[in-house]
Design a protein around this motif. Structure first.
Motif, PDB file in Angstrom:
ATOM      1  N   ALA A 152       0.833  -1.206   0.000  1.00 12.85           N
ATOM      2  CA  ALA A 152       0.000   0.000   0.000  1.00 12.85           C
ATOM      3  C   ALA A 152       0.868   1.257   0.000  1.00 12.85           C
ATOM      4  O   ALA A 152       0.566   2.240  -0.682  1.00 12.85           O
ATOM      5  N   ILE A 153       1.965   1.222   0.744  1.00 14.78           N
ATOM      6  CA  ILE A 153       2.887   2.375   0.776  1.00 14.78           C
ATOM      7  C   ILE A 153       3.533   2.558  -0.597  1.00 14.78           C
ATOM      8  O   ILE A 153       3.597   3.668  -1.133  1.00 14.78           O
ATOM      9  N   LYS A 154       3.975   1.454  -1.196  1.00 12.33           N
ATOM     10  CA  LYS A 154       4.602   1.528  -2.528  1.00 12.33           C
ATOM     11  C   LYS A 154       3.615   2.058  -3.571  1.00 12.33           C
ATOM     12  O   LYS A 154       3.976   2.871  -4.424  1.00 12.33           O
ATOM     13  N   GLN A 155       2.394   1.577  -3.478  1.00 10.01           N
ATOM     14  CA  GLN A 155       1.372   1.985  -4.435  1.00 10.01           C
ATOM     15  C   GLN A 155       1.109   3.488  -4.327  1.00 10.01           C
ATOM     16  O   GLN A 155       1.052   4.202  -5.326  1.00 10.01           O
ATOM     17  N   LYS A 156       0.993   3.959  -3.095  1.00 11.19           N
ATOM     18  CA  LYS A 156       0.722   5.379  -2.893  1.00 11.19           C
ATOM     19  C   LYS A 156       1.916   6.220  -3.370  1.00 11.19           C
ATOM     20  O   LYS A 156       1.753   7.287  -3.933  1.00 11.19           O
ATOM     21  N   HIS A 157       3.134   5.697  -3.162  1.00 13.45           N
ATOM     22  CA  HIS A 157       4.330   6.385  -3.648  1.00 13.45           C
ATOM     23  C   HIS A 157       4.269   6.513  -5.169  1.00 13.45           C
ATOM     24  O   HIS A 157       4.584   7.558  -5.721  1.00 13.45           O
ATOM     25  N   ARG A 158       3.858   5.426  -5.839  1.00  8.43           N
ATOM     26  CA  ARG A 158       3.768   5.470  -7.301  1.00  8.43           C
ATOM     27  C   ARG A 158       2.731   6.498  -7.741  1.00  8.43           C
ATOM     28  O   ARG A 158       2.907   7.162  -8.761  1.00  8.43           O
ATOM     29  N   GLU A 159       1.676   6.635  -6.955  1.00  3.15           N
ATOM     30  CA  GLU A 159       0.615   7.573  -7.331  1.00  3.15           C
ATOM     31  C   GLU A 159       0.999   9.031  -7.073  1.00  3.15           C
ATOM     32  O   GLU A 159       0.756   9.890  -7.911  1.00  3.15           O
ATOM     33  N   ILE A 160       1.550   9.302  -5.895  1.00  3.84           N
ATOM     34  CA  ILE A 160       1.740  10.714  -5.517  1.00  3.84           C
ATOM     35  C   ILE A 160       3.168  11.069  -5.106  1.00  3.84           C
ATOM     36  O   ILE A 160       3.419  12.176  -4.652  1.00  3.84           O
ATOM     37  N   PRO A 164      13.740  17.573   5.772  1.00  2.33           N
ATOM     38  CA  PRO A 164      15.080  17.112   5.392  1.00  2.33           C
ATOM     39  C   PRO A 164      15.528  15.991   6.330  1.00  2.33           C
ATOM     40  O   PRO A 164      15.350  16.106   7.544  1.00  2.33           O
ATOM     41  N   LYS A 165      16.040  14.915   5.764  1.00  2.00           N
ATOM     42  CA  LYS A 165      16.567  13.749   6.478  1.00  2.00           C
ATOM     43  C   LYS A 165      15.513  12.779   7.006  1.00  2.00           C
ATOM     44  O   LYS A 165      15.843  11.670   7.372  1.00  2.00           O
ATOM     45  N   ILE A 166      14.238  13.209   7.119  1.00  3.36           N
ATOM     46  CA  ILE A 166      13.267  12.408   7.877  1.00  3.36           C
ATOM     47  C   ILE A 166      12.107  11.895   7.026  1.00  3.36           C
ATOM     48  O   ILE A 166      11.470  12.656   6.306  1.00  3.36           O
ATOM     49  N   ALA A 167      11.835  10.592   7.166  1.00  8.63           N
ATOM     50  CA  ALA A 167      10.670  10.012   6.498  1.00  8.63           C
ATOM     51  C   ALA A 167       9.804   9.274   7.511  1.00  8.63           C
ATOM     52  O   ALA A 167      10.310   8.742   8.505  1.00  8.63           O
ATOM     53  N   MET A 168       8.507   9.249   7.229  1.00 13.04           N
ATOM     54  CA  MET A 168       7.598   8.480   8.066  1.00 13.04           C
ATOM     55  C   MET A 168       6.618   7.706   7.175  1.00 13.04           C
ATOM     56  O   MET A 168       5.478   8.108   6.986  1.00 13.04           O
ATOM     57  N   PRO A 169       7.097   6.598   6.596  1.00  9.81           N
ATOM     58  CA  PRO A 169       6.215   5.814   5.733  1.00  9.81           C
ATOM     59  C   PRO A 169       5.037   5.280   6.540  1.00  9.81           C
ATOM     60  O   PRO A 169       5.203   4.868   7.685  1.00  9.81           O
ATOM     61  N   HIS A 170       3.867   5.299   5.938  1.00  7.59           N
ATOM     62  CA  HIS A 170       2.669   4.799   6.614  1.00  7.59           C
ATOM     63  C   HIS A 170       1.583   4.586   5.574  1.00  7.59           C
ATOM     64  O   HIS A 170       1.612   5.196   4.512  1.00  7.59           O
ATOM     65  N   ALA A 171       0.658   3.722   5.906  1.00  5.67           N
ATOM     66  CA  ALA A 171      -0.551   3.566   5.105  1.00  5.67           C
ATOM     67  C   ALA A 171      -1.708   3.543   6.096  1.00  5.67           C
ATOM     68  O   ALA A 171      -1.523   3.836   7.273  1.00  5.67           O
TER      69      ALA A 171
END
Length: 153
Positions: free
Chosen positions: A50-58, A66-73
């Protein structure tokens, strides 16, 4: 049960990954950022999809600063239990965020409902605003030091 849970309670002793890999693709970075959550059955593999899919979409919607990510679905995308996974990319990873550049610290968020979610988000945003602690986490090779920082939030 104590209603105050620190970030550490959601990460746990084995929820931290430190990698020195370079030139990771977005997909392989995301695989890594969800690896322990999936291994410990906190989320199903469809959560990662779901995270990968949303990344592909948006695009890299989860790169917050900067430096920080918070992947989530969404919780219904395969969350079994509230949890966090902390992943440190020693050399940074390019997640295609135009605004924020490479990511060094990722905290993957698995939330079961919006109530608990709010407290976790508040604790995370407090951490994310503390540059000193963020840099200390990114530079640390010692999981114990990282856990000590997480226990403050």
């Amino acid at each position: 049960m104590d209603c105050f849970m620190s970030l550490f309670d959601l990460v746990g002793n084995d929820g931290i990954v430190i990698t020195s890999e370079k030139h990771l693709t977005v997909d392989s970075a995301l695989d890594l950022m969800c690896s322990i959550l999936i291994k410990n059955k906190k989320v199903d593999s469809c959560y990662l999809e779901a995270i990968k899919q949303k990344h592909r979409e948006i695009g890299a919607y989860y790169v917050l600063a900067p430096k920080i990510a918070m992947p989530h679905a969404r919780p219904e995308d395969g969350v079994n239990e509230a949890a966090l996974q902390l992943t440190i990319f020693k050399y940074g990873v390019d997640l295609e965020s135009e605004d924020n550049g490479d990511v060094y610290l990722s905290i993957t968020l698995a939330a079961v409902d919006s109530d608990n979610h709010i407290n976790t988000i508040m604790a995370l945003s407090e951490l994310f605003q503390n540059d000193e602690d963020i840099d200390a986490i990114i530079q640390s090779d010692n999981i114990i030091n990282i856990i000590d920082i997480l226990k403050k939030y």
